[in-house]
Structures are given as structure tokens and as C-alpha cells.
Design a protein around this motif. Sequence first.
Motif, PDB file in Angstrom:
ATOM      1  N   MET A 237    -129.053 -73.962  14.674  1.00 43.53           N
ATOM      2  CA  MET A 237    -129.342 -73.685  15.422  1.00 43.53           C
ATOM      3  C   MET A 237    -130.911 -75.178  16.150  1.00 43.53           C
ATOM      4  O   MET A 237    -130.868 -75.454  16.804  1.00 43.53           O
ATOM      5  N   VAL A 238    -130.882 -75.589  14.634  1.00 43.80           N
ATOM      6  CA  VAL A 238    -131.152 -77.261  14.647  1.00 43.80           C
ATOM      7  C   VAL A 238    -131.029 -77.947  16.211  1.00 43.80           C
ATOM      8  O   VAL A 238    -131.443 -79.377  16.737  1.00 43.80           O
ATOM      9  N   VAL A 239    -129.224 -78.181  15.996  1.00 42.54           N
ATOM     10  CA  VAL A 239    -128.836 -79.312  16.537  1.00 42.54           C
ATOM     11  C   VAL A 239    -128.760 -78.614  17.674  1.00 42.54           C
ATOM     12  O   VAL A 239    -128.684 -79.609  18.685  1.00 42.54           O
ATOM     13  N   ALA A 240    -128.616 -77.039  18.062  1.00 42.73           N
ATOM     14  CA  ALA A 240    -128.258 -76.797  19.474  1.00 42.73           C
ATOM     15  C   ALA A 240    -129.949 -76.758  20.056  1.00 42.73           C
ATOM     16  O   ALA A 240    -129.999 -77.633  21.356  1.00 42.73           O
ATOM     17  N   LEU A 241    -131.493 -77.025  19.824  1.00 43.42           N
ATOM     18  CA  LEU A 241    -132.072 -77.215  20.463  1.00 43.42           C
ATOM     19  C   LEU A 241    -132.591 -78.715  20.996  1.00 43.42           C
ATOM     20  O   LEU A 241    -133.280 -78.896  21.238  1.00 43.42           O
TER      21      LEU A 241
END
Length: 535
Positions: A237-241
Amino acid sequence: GIDDRKQLFHSLGELLDVDEEQLEERWQAGQGLPRYRPLPLLDDVGRQAMEKVQENSVDLPGILVEVKPFRDYPYGEMAAHLFGYLGEVTEEELGKSEFAGYRSGEMVGKTALENMFEDRLRGTAGKKRIEVNVRGRELRQVTTRAPLPGQRLYLTIDTTLQQAAEKALGDRAGAIVALDVNNGEILAFVSRPTFDPAWFARGITGEEWRSLVDNSQHPMTNKVLRGQYPPGSTFKMVVALAALEAGTATPSTRVQCNGSMRLGRSYEYRCWKRGGHGSVDLHKAIKESCDVWFYTVGLEAGIDRIASAAKRLGLGQKLGFPFGGERSGLIPNRAWKKKRFGTSWYDGETVISSIGQGFVLTTPLQLATMAATLANGGTVWRPQIVQKIVNLEGGTEWLLKPEKISETVWPAESLKAVKSAMESVVNDIGGTAWRSRLKKVRFAGKTGTAQVIKRKSDEEEKRDKGEEIPYQYRDHALFVSYAPVENPQIAVAVVVEHGGHGSSAAAPIAKAMYEAYFPDKTDGKDVAQQVTSGD
């Protein structure tokens, strides 16, 4: 005074079946005490021994029986790393100003809440002045003053949730944290294996202490605060955001996953799903945990943007937990690597960081904070454990005030896309945690499987297929989540050390916790089904 110490210790030793040398050692250890202070020879002797001494007091001149209150832990080992433990005050401590008024043999808080709030929990000792004859035998009490209990600490822990978490983890090693997503209050706090604080309250034996310190699973380590684990796919989720914020990807960005990605001529990075996921967008990438989508998108975004997003979700920093030596985890970037190793950052390191491996390390408390921050829309709250402190009269001495660490306004569409995918992880067929869904409480989550050792090549995997992997080399299983999907209240992070897959080992624990926390919303028909593959 005592005329014949040797004879006295012989009589006492025979009566209570105690080694005379042990009594002599305690006597010698207390020789620095003022003469008017009682010198403790034996502790925690039990009612039978006490009655024997009182019945034979004529033959035991100078021996007094003192009844002392002991700390009771009605829940046994539950939340032991949170409560901490007591230990006898040391000679070194007695020499310090903060221990003025303590006596040799008294118990003091050594760790965690017991230590932090020692001055508030301790209370005031009672007083008894007695008159004795020349043989040291008590004749009468001159004055007495009843002891006063300490103040009361009310914790943020939800007992039902805590018990459900402990039961679901069972004898496995790991950590679980549950947070209120709207203020940072800690609702459950589990570190396993654990210890029994009652052992310390009554005086731990050498054998008991050895069983704790020699245990390879580290029962004395508070893993919620001090365990540092690769987050694996829970980091996606960190990478996506980061990519959505930078504009290097959109929710509809598609990547073809054929089971691996090549970087240059010599490096191949595999997806956990050997045959690949086909054409993948953001939603499917999170739902089915496609590594190749994140390798590609992470590389485009770059490590510095990923690190910036991670910090704003509560990772890579101490969150200010008030005790226990909280560790900061590690969120790497280019500057960190240059400073730490004196070398440049490589693209391959961005690739593996994009699936929460490589240098990336997180604590269970940080993972729960990340889930809570996603749930509440961008606020990182300081985790807190004490709700209030109340004095003897019932007055409030201290009251918890929620405290923001940071606040990020993520683009609404980006946050919506990520959270929608997390909802599908649990609630839609094909999601990696689909078998842990609940009928009446919809929760969102992300599974993770963190490698402990380097991934084997295809050839090695074929050769070793069917072999039992030694415990210490098995993957860690992770799951981060929040509930309910609409109007989130609670976030849960689970780490099962060497548990295998997050889908089969960690997600069912969160499910059990949500069932306990929202009892009126479940109908008892939800069955825990196991899944053996997936991230």
C-alpha cells in the motif's frame, strides 16, 4: 539481640526444611542495614510455615513474622509484556535518591508499566512499633498505622479483544497489536512467547529464570515494540500511494505479469505466483498480491518517494511509546545507504524494497499504525496505553489526551483506490485473505509473507520439494487490517514468526479478533477456513 545465631538458624532450618547456609547468606547480605530495621531471612513462606514459626516462637528468639501484600495477576500471563514485572530492590538502587524510603527485601517495578508507574502504584507502607523483651520476643504493639494502597491505573486495553488475540495466536511466537484508528489507543497488545509476572512477584527461581533466558524464541523480548520484521507484501500500500502521489502510476496502470520481471540481462525477480497473474492493474495487484506490478511501479516511483510515503504512514520512526525500548525499524533511501555503506543505491534494491524485503524493517506497532492511518485517511496518532490515573479518593490525577504525530492529506482518489483493493483482499473471491472474511463485519486487509532467507532458484525448489523446512528458515506470516470498512474503528496487525503464509497463519487471527470485538454483528456461522497458498 540474638545470642546464638548458629543455633537459631539450625532451629529455623529444621522447622521449615530450609538450608542453614541460605539463612546465613541473607543475614550477611543485610549487615549494612540500620539495627532497628528487620532483616528479611525468608520470603513467600506460605501460611503453614508462618503458623509453625508462631507456634515455636519461644525457641526462635528475635524471629518475627511479617505479613506483606503481594501483587496479584488475575489474568496470569495475559499482556505480561505490558504490565512488566516486579523484583527485589537491589543494594545499588537503595543507594539512589529515588529509592529513599525503600527497605531491603521490598519489591519494586523493574519493567514496563510496573516500572514506569512505580511511584503511583506503590502506595504508602504501614507502620508497626512493637515492644520486645531481652530475647527479642514481641510483648505488645505500641503504635500501628495501616498501609495505604497506591493509585489506580486504567488502561486502554479491551479485555475481550486481548483474550481473543492471545487465544488465536496460541503457542506460536509473534506479536499482535490492535489500535483505535481515531485516537491511537491500544486495544490489544500481545507478544509471544510470554512469561508469568507472578513468578517475579514471589521471587523467581534460578530454574525458572534460565527457562526464560535460554528460550530461543525470546519470551522476555517485547516483540510489539522491539521485534523488527520485513513487512513483506503488507508494504505494497505504501508503494501504491507513493506512485499515485508522484503521478508515475494511476489506478488503471496495467502491467503484464508472466511470473517474473527481468532487470537488465542478469537479474530476474520472481512473482510468488509462478505462472503469473496476467494483465494486472492496481486493484488486482493488491487483491492478489502481484509482485511484478509492484516491482515495475516501485522502480518508476523510486526509493526516495517510497520512503517519504512510508514515513508519513508511521513507518521507519519511533512512535513515542512510553516504555519498553521501542525500536525505529528501517525505511531505506539513497541518502541512508550512502551514509551507512558509502555506496550508491541500485535499482535492484528498489525492486525488492517494493515488496517489503531487502533493507526494509518494521515493528508490529508500526504496522498497526500504518493500517490505522490508512483507515482514518492520513493521521498518524501516537499510540497510548494509559486511559486515566485515579487516586484513593476517586479523583482523576491524569487523563489521556490523543496526540497527533503527523497528518497527510493523500489525494482522495488514491486513498479510495488503495482501500477498495484492501477490501477486496478479504471480501472478494481471489483475494489472498478471502477465506478469512466475515459475513456481518466487512474488514479490509493485506496479507504478507516475509522471507527470512534468500529465495531459492527454481532448480533448487524442484530439488528440495517435499523437504521439511527447518523452523528458523520458514517465512514470517503477516496481516494488517482495519474494520469495519465503512466508518473504521479498529486496526489490527498480526505477525506470526516463521508462520508461513500471511493468508493461512495471520489473517485468521485478525478474523477471530473482529468476531470477538463486534459480537452483536456476527451470527456464529462464520467458519475459519484454511488456505494453504498465496501471500
